[in-house]
Design a protein around this motif. Structure first.
Motif, short mmCIF file in Angstrom:
data_model
loop_
_atom_site.label_atom_id
_atom_site.label_comp_id
_atom_site.label_asym_id
_atom_site.label_seq_id
_atom_site.Cartn_x
_atom_site.Cartn_y
_atom_site.Cartn_z
N ALA A 98 -26.38 -11.61 -39.77
CA ALA A 98 -26.48 -12.77 -40.98
C ALA A 98 -26.09 -14.15 -40.22
O ALA A 98 -26.90 -15.01 -40.90
CB ALA A 98 -25.50 -12.29 -41.95
N ALA A 99 -25.14 -14.12 -39.37
CA ALA A 99 -24.64 -15.54 -38.86
C ALA A 99 -25.84 -16.03 -38.17
O ALA A 99 -26.20 -17.15 -38.07
CB ALA A 99 -23.47 -15.52 -38.12
N ASN A 100 -26.66 -15.34 -37.23
CA ASN A 100 -27.39 -15.78 -36.11
C ASN A 100 -28.85 -16.09 -37.15
O ASN A 100 -29.45 -17.38 -36.94
CB ASN A 100 -28.15 -14.45 -35.54
N ARG A 101 -29.34 -15.72 -38.37
CA ARG A 101 -30.25 -16.13 -39.10
C ARG A 101 -29.72 -17.58 -39.76
O ARG A 101 -30.66 -18.23 -39.82
CB ARG A 101 -30.77 -15.03 -40.29
N LEU A 102 -28.50 -17.68 -40.16
CA LEU A 102 -28.20 -18.95 -40.44
C LEU A 102 -28.15 -19.92 -39.52
O LEU A 102 -28.46 -21.04 -39.73
CB LEU A 102 -26.83 -18.77 -41.29
N TRP A 103 -27.68 -19.48 -38.32
CA TRP A 103 -27.91 -20.56 -37.13
C TRP A 103 -29.26 -21.17 -36.82
O TRP A 103 -29.14 -22.23 -36.55
CB TRP A 103 -27.05 -19.81 -36.03
N ARG A 104 -30.01 -20.16 -36.75
CA ARG A 104 -31.28 -20.52 -36.38
C ARG A 104 -31.99 -21.37 -37.38
O ARG A 104 -32.84 -22.16 -37.30
CB ARG A 104 -32.28 -19.25 -36.15
N SER A 105 -31.51 -21.43 -38.75
CA SER A 105 -32.03 -22.00 -39.97
C SER A 105 -31.26 -23.57 -39.95
O SER A 105 -31.56 -24.25 -40.99
CB SER A 105 -32.10 -21.34 -41.09
N GLY A 106 -30.36 -23.73 -39.13
CA GLY A 106 -29.63 -25.24 -39.28
C GLY A 106 -28.35 -24.94 -40.12
O GLY A 106 -27.88 -26.11 -40.09
N HIS A 107 -28.06 -23.98 -40.45
CA HIS A 107 -26.72 -23.78 -41.26
C HIS A 107 -25.74 -23.23 -40.40
O HIS A 107 -25.05 -22.22 -40.35
CB HIS A 107 -26.80 -22.88 -42.50
N ARG A 108 -25.28 -24.35 -39.31
CA ARG A 108 -24.18 -24.00 -38.32
C ARG A 108 -22.96 -23.70 -39.03
O ARG A 108 -22.26 -22.72 -38.59
CB ARG A 108 -24.22 -25.15 -37.41
N PHE A 109 -22.17 -24.32 -39.87
CA PHE A 109 -20.97 -23.96 -40.18
C PHE A 109 -20.96 -22.72 -41.13
O PHE A 109 -19.93 -22.13 -40.54
CB PHE A 109 -20.47 -25.22 -41.16
N ALA A 110 -21.86 -22.62 -41.65
CA ALA A 110 -21.85 -21.14 -42.45
C ALA A 110 -21.97 -20.05 -41.54
O ALA A 110 -21.18 -18.96 -41.72
CB ALA A 110 -22.97 -21.13 -43.44
N ALA A 111 -22.77 -20.30 -40.52
CA ALA A 111 -22.96 -19.15 -39.42
C ALA A 111 -21.67 -19.00 -38.78
O ALA A 111 -21.19 -17.87 -38.61
CB ALA A 111 -23.92 -19.47 -38.45
#
Length: 191
Positions: free
Chosen positions: A47-60
């Motif tokens: 889940a975190a990796n998908r957020l990271w790749r989509s630019g949502h670094r803090f949430a990741a």
């Protein structure tokens, strides 16, 4: 290592099957889904990796750190992890930001895939396919552990490991199970 997009449900089913195949103590998929911190950490990583790749670094990072607090396993959301990865027991595992882990990797508790440099860029190991990493092993720096290699428990690895070889000791020595008399007798002796 694959980067194919599959549904979370398909990946979760594969993770449960992998855990049951890799761990003889796993009695049911329900037990694994509810009680295995390595599986929980992997799901949170995805889940975190998908957020990271989509630019949502803090949430990741928030998901990553929450999973770390709950499971005792820290996987940076930017790390790349392949299919059928299994962390047995898990407590104390750390996988750094630029680490890459191939398919069908088995990792035990206390393993670190860490960096040795504070400079930007590739700082963490690349682990090939079908690699086994023993409990407490430390794999440090941008080393490459090739397909089919084994890293012994508590080894400290700071150099590349060729395909099918075994690394043991502190600092680790790379040994060839085809020519090393000790390993020819029992290749799992150091794992």
């Amino acid at each position: 290592m694959t980067d194919k997009r599959r549904s979370f449900i398909d990946q979760a089913r594969e993770d449960l099957a992998t855990a049951r195949r890799r761990d003889p103590a796993a009695r049911s998929s329900l037990e694994v889904a509810l009680l295995y911190p390595g599986v929980h950490a992997l799901w949170a990583y995805r889940a975190a990796n998908r957020l990271w790749r989509s630019g949502h670094r803090f949430a990741a990072r928030f998901i990553s750190q929450t999973a770390r607090n709950v499971t005792g396993i820290e996987i940076h959301p930017a790390a790349r992890i392949g299919d059928r990865f299994f962390i047995d027991h898990g407590m104390g595992v750390v996988i750094g930001e630029t680490a890459e882990v191939g398919d069908d990797v088995l990792m035990f508790h206390g393993v670190t895939l860490g960096g040795v440099s504070m400079s930007p860029g590739k700082r963490h190991p690349t682990i090939g396919n079908n690699v086994q990493i023993g409990a407490g092993a430390k794999v440090l720096g941008p080393v490459v552990v090739s397909d089919g290699a084994k890293i012994g428990a508590n080894a400290v690895l700071v150099k590349n490991v060729p395909e099918g070889h075994v690394a043991v000791g502190v600092p680790s020595r790379v040994r060839d199970p085809k020519t090393d008399p000790d390993l020819m007798m029992d290749p799992t002796i150091y794992i």
